[in-house]
Design a protein around this motif. Structure first.
Motif, PDB file in Angstrom:
ATOM      1  N   ILE A  16       0.831  -1.205   0.000  1.00 43.28           N
ATOM      2  CA  ILE A  16       0.000   0.000   0.000  1.00 43.28           C
ATOM      3  C   ILE A  16       0.868   1.258   0.000  1.00 43.28           C
ATOM      4  O   ILE A  16       0.600   2.206  -0.745  1.00 43.28           O
ATOM      5  CB  ILE A  16      -0.969  -0.009   1.194  1.00 43.28           C
ATOM      6  CG1 ILE A  16      -2.017  -1.114   0.999  1.00 43.28           C
ATOM      7  CG2 ILE A  16      -1.642   1.350   1.373  1.00 43.28           C
ATOM      8  CD1 ILE A  16      -2.874  -1.392   2.213  1.00 43.28           C
ATOM      9  N   ALA A  17       1.926   1.262   0.807  1.00 43.02           N
ATOM     10  CA  ALA A  17       2.821   2.420   0.844  1.00 43.02           C
ATOM     11  C   ALA A  17       3.474   2.639  -0.516  1.00 43.02           C
ATOM     12  O   ALA A  17       3.540   3.768  -1.008  1.00 43.02           O
ATOM     13  CB  ALA A  17       3.880   2.231   1.921  1.00 43.02           C
ATOM     14  N   LYS A  18       3.919   1.572  -1.145  1.00 42.42           N
ATOM     15  CA  LYS A  18       4.548   1.693  -2.469  1.00 42.42           C
ATOM     16  C   LYS A  18       3.540   2.153  -3.511  1.00 42.42           C
ATOM     17  O   LYS A  18       3.877   2.929  -4.400  1.00 42.42           O
ATOM     18  CB  LYS A  18       5.187   0.371  -2.868  1.00 42.42           C
ATOM     19  CG  LYS A  18       6.428   0.079  -2.055  1.00 42.42           C
ATOM     20  CD  LYS A  18       7.031  -1.266  -2.412  1.00 42.42           C
ATOM     21  CE  LYS A  18       8.218  -1.560  -1.508  1.00 42.42           C
ATOM     22  NZ  LYS A  18       8.771  -2.888  -1.763  1.00 42.42           N
ATOM     23  N   ALA A  19       2.293   1.686  -3.415  1.00 40.69           N
ATOM     24  CA  ALA A  19       1.247   2.100  -4.351  1.00 40.69           C
ATOM     25  C   ALA A  19       0.945   3.590  -4.208  1.00 40.69           C
ATOM     26  O   ALA A  19       0.487   4.229  -5.156  1.00 40.69           O
ATOM     27  CB  ALA A  19      -0.024   1.279  -4.127  1.00 40.69           C
ATOM     28  N   GLN A  20       1.214   4.149  -3.040  1.00 42.91           N
ATOM     29  CA  GLN A  20       0.971   5.569  -2.804  1.00 42.91           C
ATOM     30  C   GLN A  20       2.205   6.424  -3.089  1.00 42.91           C
ATOM     31  O   GLN A  20       2.216   7.612  -2.805  1.00 42.91           O
ATOM     32  CB  GLN A  20       0.487   5.786  -1.379  1.00 42.91           C
ATOM     33  CG  GLN A  20      -0.872   5.187  -1.143  1.00 42.91           C
ATOM     34  CD  GLN A  20      -1.398   5.432   0.260  1.00 42.91           C
ATOM     35  OE1 GLN A  20      -0.728   6.040   1.094  1.00 42.91           O
ATOM     36  NE2 GLN A  20      -2.585   4.951   0.517  1.00 42.91           N
ATOM     37  N   HIS A  50      -8.255  -8.369  -1.888  1.00 41.21           N
ATOM     38  CA  HIS A  50      -8.864  -7.066  -2.188  1.00 41.21           C
ATOM     39  C   HIS A  50      -7.834  -6.134  -2.832  1.00 41.21           C
ATOM     40  O   HIS A  50      -8.135  -5.456  -3.832  1.00 41.21           O
ATOM     41  CB  HIS A  50      -9.411  -6.446  -0.906  1.00 41.21           C
ATOM     42  CG  HIS A  50     -10.086  -5.141  -1.112  1.00 41.21           C
ATOM     43  ND1 HIS A  50      -9.408  -3.948  -1.120  1.00 41.21           N
ATOM     44  CD2 HIS A  50     -11.380  -4.857  -1.334  1.00 41.21           C
ATOM     45  CE1 HIS A  50     -10.270  -2.968  -1.329  1.00 41.21           C
ATOM     46  NE2 HIS A  50     -11.476  -3.496  -1.451  1.00 41.21           N
ATOM     47  N   PHE A  51      -6.630  -6.106  -2.299  1.00 42.52           N
ATOM     48  CA  PHE A  51      -5.590  -5.225  -2.831  1.00 42.52           C
ATOM     49  C   PHE A  51      -5.271  -5.564  -4.286  1.00 42.52           C
ATOM     50  O   PHE A  51      -5.189  -4.689  -5.138  1.00 42.52           O
ATOM     51  CB  PHE A  51      -4.318  -5.306  -1.984  1.00 42.52           C
ATOM     52  CG  PHE A  51      -3.211  -4.457  -2.502  1.00 42.52           C
ATOM     53  CD1 PHE A  51      -3.151  -3.101  -2.208  1.00 42.52           C
ATOM     54  CD2 PHE A  51      -2.222  -4.988  -3.314  1.00 42.52           C
ATOM     55  CE1 PHE A  51      -2.135  -2.307  -2.707  1.00 42.52           C
ATOM     56  CE2 PHE A  51      -1.212  -4.200  -3.821  1.00 42.52           C
ATOM     57  CZ  PHE A  51      -1.160  -2.861  -3.513  1.00 42.52           C
ATOM     58  N   PHE A  52      -5.072  -6.847  -4.572  1.00 41.97           N
ATOM     59  CA  PHE A  52      -4.668  -7.232  -5.919  1.00 41.97           C
ATOM     60  C   PHE A  52      -5.805  -7.142  -6.932  1.00 41.97           C
ATOM     61  O   PHE A  52      -5.558  -6.921  -8.113  1.00 41.97           O
ATOM     62  CB  PHE A  52      -4.069  -8.642  -5.919  1.00 41.97           C
ATOM     63  CG  PHE A  52      -2.687  -8.679  -5.335  1.00 41.97           C
ATOM     64  CD1 PHE A  52      -1.658  -7.931  -5.875  1.00 41.97           C
ATOM     65  CD2 PHE A  52      -2.430  -9.454  -4.229  1.00 41.97           C
ATOM     66  CE1 PHE A  52      -0.384  -7.966  -5.327  1.00 41.97           C
ATOM     67  CE2 PHE A  52      -1.156  -9.498  -3.677  1.00 41.97           C
ATOM     68  CZ  PHE A  52      -0.139  -8.752  -4.229  1.00 41.97           C
ATOM     69  N   ILE A  53      -7.040  -7.260  -6.497  1.00 39.64           N
ATOM     70  CA  ILE A  53      -8.163  -7.182  -7.428  1.00 39.64           C
ATOM     71  C   ILE A  53      -8.633  -5.735  -7.620  1.00 39.64           C
ATOM     72  O   ILE A  53      -8.837  -5.275  -8.729  1.00 39.64           O
ATOM     73  CB  ILE A  53      -9.332  -8.068  -6.959  1.00 39.64           C
ATOM     74  CG1 ILE A  53      -8.925  -9.532  -7.073  1.00 39.64           C
ATOM     75  CG2 ILE A  53     -10.595  -7.792  -7.777  1.00 39.64           C
ATOM     76  CD1 ILE A  53      -9.935 -10.502  -6.515  1.00 39.64           C
ATOM     77  N   LEU A  54      -8.791  -5.009  -6.520  1.00 42.59           N
ATOM     78  CA  LEU A  54      -9.362  -3.667  -6.583  1.00 42.59           C
ATOM     79  C   LEU A  54      -8.361  -2.542  -6.339  1.00 42.59           C
ATOM     80  O   LEU A  54      -8.703  -1.366  -6.461  1.00 42.59           O
ATOM     81  CB  LEU A  54     -10.501  -3.540  -5.548  1.00 42.59           C
ATOM     82  CG  LEU A  54     -11.653  -4.518  -5.714  1.00 42.59           C
ATOM     83  CD1 LEU A  54     -12.625  -4.380  -4.560  1.00 42.59           C
ATOM     84  CD2 LEU A  54     -12.337  -4.335  -7.044  1.00 42.59           C
ATOM     85  N   GLY A  55      -7.148  -2.863  -5.949  1.00 40.33           N
ATOM     86  CA  GLY A  55      -6.173  -1.842  -5.604  1.00 40.33           C
ATOM     87  C   GLY A  55      -6.250  -1.534  -4.114  1.00 40.33           C
ATOM     88  O   GLY A  55      -7.016  -2.155  -3.377  1.00 40.33           O
ATOM     89  N   SER A  56      -5.463  -0.603  -3.663  1.00 36.41           N
ATOM     90  CA  SER A  56      -5.395  -0.311  -2.226  1.00 36.41           C
ATOM     91  C   SER A  56      -6.719   0.159  -1.708  1.00 36.41           C
ATOM     92  O   SER A  56      -7.040   0.094  -0.580  1.00 36.41           O
ATOM     93  CB  SER A  56      -4.326   0.722  -1.941  1.00 36.41           C
ATOM     94  OG  SER A  56      -4.614   1.928  -2.599  1.00 36.41           O
TER      95      SER A  56
END
Length: 56
Positions: A16-20, A50-56
Protein backbone atom coordinates in the motif's frame (compact mmCIF):
# COMPACT_ATOMS: atom_id res chain seq x y z
CA UNK A 1 9.49 5.23 5.53
CA UNK A 2 9.37 2.70 8.34
CA UNK A 3 6.26 0.69 9.07
CA UNK A 4 5.86 -1.11 12.38
CA UNK A 5 2.97 -3.53 12.32
CA UNK A 6 2.01 -7.08 13.02
CA UNK A 7 4.01 -9.58 10.98
CA UNK A 8 0.89 -10.60 9.09
CA UNK A 9 0.31 -7.06 7.89
CA UNK A 10 3.87 -6.21 6.82
CA UNK A 11 3.59 -7.31 3.22
CA UNK A 12 0.26 -5.58 2.53
CA UNK A 13 1.29 -2.43 4.39
CA UNK A 14 4.44 -2.23 2.27
CA UNK A 15 2.43 -2.76 -0.93
CA UNK A 16 0.00 0.00 0.00
CA UNK A 17 2.82 2.42 0.84
CA UNK A 18 4.55 1.69 -2.47
CA UNK A 19 1.25 2.10 -4.35
CA UNK A 20 0.97 5.57 -2.80
CA UNK A 21 4.43 6.54 -4.07
CA UNK A 22 6.69 5.78 -1.13
CA UNK A 23 9.96 4.45 -2.55
CA UNK A 24 11.99 3.23 0.42
CA UNK A 25 9.79 1.12 2.67
CA UNK A 26 11.12 -0.81 5.64
CA UNK A 27 8.76 -2.93 7.69
CA UNK A 28 9.33 -4.24 11.19
CA UNK A 29 7.01 -6.67 12.86
CA UNK A 30 5.65 -6.39 16.35
CA UNK A 31 4.85 -9.38 18.54
CA UNK A 32 1.67 -11.27 17.70
CA UNK A 33 -0.19 -13.08 20.43
CA UNK A 34 -0.82 -16.69 19.37
CA UNK A 35 -4.55 -16.43 20.04
CA UNK A 36 -4.88 -13.97 17.14
CA UNK A 37 -2.92 -15.95 14.54
CA UNK A 38 -5.86 -17.60 12.76
CA UNK A 39 -7.93 -14.40 12.68
CA UNK A 40 -5.02 -12.36 11.31
CA UNK A 41 -4.19 -15.03 8.75
CA UNK A 42 -7.75 -15.06 7.37
CA UNK A 43 -8.09 -11.28 7.43
CA UNK A 44 -4.77 -10.78 5.70
CA UNK A 45 -5.61 -13.18 2.86
CA UNK A 46 -8.87 -11.29 2.33
CA UNK A 47 -7.00 -7.98 2.45
CA UNK A 48 -4.40 -9.13 -0.08
CA UNK A 49 -7.11 -10.43 -2.39
CA UNK A 50 -8.86 -7.07 -2.19
CA UNK A 51 -5.59 -5.23 -2.83
CA UNK A 52 -4.67 -7.23 -5.92
CA UNK A 53 -8.16 -7.18 -7.43
CA UNK A 54 -9.36 -3.67 -6.58
CA UNK A 55 -6.17 -1.84 -5.60
CA UNK A 56 -5.40 -0.31 -2.23
Amino acid sequence: MTIVTDGFHQYRASLIAKAQGVENVTAYSAYTEPRYLFTYWVREWLGLTHFFILGS
